[in-house]
Design a protein around this motif. Structure first.
Motif, PDB file in Angstrom:
ATOM      1  N   LEU A 156      -2.291  -0.645   6.392  1.00  0.00           N
ATOM      2  CA  LEU A 156      -1.707  -1.949   6.718  1.00  0.00           C
ATOM      3  C   LEU A 156      -0.190  -1.843   6.820  1.00  0.00           C
ATOM      4  CD1 LEU A 156      -2.036  -4.975   7.190  1.00  0.00           C
ATOM      5  CD2 LEU A 156      -2.005  -5.307   4.697  1.00  0.00           C
ATOM      6  N   LEU A 157       0.429  -1.053   5.937  1.00  0.00           N
ATOM      7  CA  LEU A 157       1.882  -0.867   5.989  1.00  0.00           C
ATOM      8  C   LEU A 157       2.289  -0.187   7.292  1.00  0.00           C
ATOM      9  CD1 LEU A 157       4.666  -1.039   4.702  1.00  0.00           C
ATOM     10  CD2 LEU A 157       4.160   1.072   3.450  1.00  0.00           C
ATOM     11  N   THR A 158       1.476   0.749   7.763  1.00  0.00           N
ATOM     12  CA  THR A 158       1.743   1.371   9.059  1.00  0.00           C
ATOM     13  C   THR A 158       1.752   0.324  10.165  1.00  0.00           C
ATOM     14  OG1 THR A 158       0.699   3.441   8.350  1.00  0.00           O
ATOM     15  CG2 THR A 158       0.963   3.100  10.723  1.00  0.00           C
ATOM     16  N   ALA A 159       0.747  -0.558  10.136  1.00  0.00           N
ATOM     17  CA  ALA A 159       0.631  -1.594  11.169  1.00  0.00           C
ATOM     18  C   ALA A 159       1.798  -2.575  11.117  1.00  0.00           C
ATOM     19  CB  ALA A 159      -0.693  -2.336  11.014  1.00  0.00           C
ATOM     20  N   LEU A 190       7.673  -6.863   3.725  1.00  0.00           N
ATOM     21  CA  LEU A 190       8.170  -6.383   2.439  1.00  0.00           C
ATOM     22  C   LEU A 190       7.107  -6.524   1.354  1.00  0.00           C
ATOM     23  CD1 LEU A 190      11.895  -7.560   2.097  1.00  0.00           C
ATOM     24  CD2 LEU A 190      11.016  -5.257   2.494  1.00  0.00           C
ATOM     25  N   ALA A 191       6.312  -7.609   1.412  1.00  0.00           N
ATOM     26  CA  ALA A 191       5.236  -7.792   0.442  1.00  0.00           C
ATOM     27  C   ALA A 191       4.216  -6.663   0.553  1.00  0.00           C
ATOM     28  CB  ALA A 191       4.560  -9.145   0.651  1.00  0.00           C
ATOM     29  N   VAL A 192       3.868  -6.303   1.789  1.00  0.00           N
ATOM     30  CA  VAL A 192       2.934  -5.192   2.007  1.00  0.00           C
ATOM     31  C   VAL A 192       3.536  -3.892   1.492  1.00  0.00           C
ATOM     32  CG1 VAL A 192       1.741  -3.806   3.749  1.00  0.00           C
ATOM     33  CG2 VAL A 192       1.808  -6.305   3.970  1.00  0.00           C
ATOM     34  N   GLN A 193       4.816  -3.677   1.783  1.00  0.00           N
ATOM     35  CA  GLN A 193       5.480  -2.452   1.337  1.00  0.00           C
ATOM     36  C   GLN A 193       5.538  -2.380  -0.184  1.00  0.00           C
ATOM     37  OE1 GLN A 193       9.133  -1.318   3.377  1.00  0.00           O
ATOM     38  NE2 GLN A 193      10.001  -0.582   1.458  1.00  0.00           N
ATOM     39  N   MET A 194       5.844  -3.493  -0.838  1.00  0.00           N
ATOM     40  CA  MET A 194       5.904  -3.514  -2.295  1.00  0.00           C
ATOM     41  C   MET A 194       4.538  -3.237  -2.903  1.00  0.00           C
ATOM     42  SD  MET A 194       8.602  -6.478  -3.487  1.00  0.00           S
ATOM     43  CE  MET A 194       8.212  -7.742  -2.284  1.00  0.00           C
TER      44      MET A 194
END
Length: 243
Positions: A127-130, A92-96
């Motif tokens: 990174l979000l993809t990963a 969620l941190a990466v997505q945000m």
């Protein structure tokens, strides 16, 4: 629990609460108006601290869970559950971060997307993809409902961002859709994180119904982004026909 951990935790809660409140000012204010720009910048700053501090906390839960909760010393199942929850919050941190920063970068690059085609601005989407693929695998293996829901959501966000960055040609208002969608997407993740974190205590007595509080932000936000996209695509198409 060390004083430094407590300081990070309390600052994370404070920044997150401020971000959740500020989110609605630029969303409801007239686009381009003073309040939209000013409070949008305040929201972004609060979000960035929330993301950074949340990632640190999730890292502690992932790598040294017993330091946070000594009762887990002889409870490997409890450790595994906390670590999976930490992995979800890291996602969620990466997505945000990917969402809120693309929201800003799309606004900055509305005249030309060339500035987006560098490592620092494509890395969050990659990174979000990963992380989306990773939590998808974990979700399947452990039947983790939130991971199974947010894995495809994260993938759709990252693929949409990469398409916007690298497409040869996009609609004239595509930058606006990315800008609004990015900020709304970050708000989705923020409210989901709040529900997931607080819901473990607040909603634990209602059983499976607690998932509704975790899923609703994503559902509502996804509908809002979809409607915005259709609205601006329709507007662009009408303007093109009239010209």
């Amino acid at each position: 629990m060390s004083y430094s951990y407590q300081a990070i935790l309390y600052s994370h809660i404070l920044a997150g609460a401020i971000a959740l409140v500020l989110f609605w000012v630029p969303v409801t204010a007239r686009k381009g108006a003073f309040n939209h720009k000013k409070f949008g910048a305040h929201y972004r700053r609060a979000m960035l601290w929330t993301i950074a501090s949340g990632a640190v906390l999730a890292g502690v839960w992932l790598f040294i869970p017993v330091a946070v909760n000594p009762n887990l010393v002889d409870n490997p199942a409890g450790v595994a559950n906390l670590q999976r929850f930490a992995i979800f919050l890291l996602h969620l941190a990466v997505q945000m971060y990917a969402s809120v920063m693309m929201g800003q970068w799309a606004l900055d690059a509305k005249q030309s997307r060339r500035s987006l085609r560098c490592f620092s601005r494509t890395a969050p989407a990659v990174l979000l993809t990963a992380t989306s693929l990773y939590i998808g695998v974990i979700g399947i293996m452990n039947q983790h409902i939130l991971m199974l829901i947010f894995a495809p959501l994260g993938l759709s966000i990252s693929i949409g961002q990469l398409r916007f960055i690298f497409a040869k040609q996009v609609a004239p208002k595509a930058w606006l859709v990315e800008h609004l969608g990015g900020y709304i997407g970050s708000g989705i993740a923020a409210y989901t994180a709040f529900a997931a974190f607080g819901g473990r205590t607040l909603f634990s007595d209602i059983g499976a119904w607690q998932y509704a509080f975790w899923i609703l932000p994503g559902l509502i936000g996804g509908i809002a982004i979809s409607r915005l996209s259709r609205q601006y695509r329709t507007s662009t198409a009408e303007n093109t026909r009239q010209a």
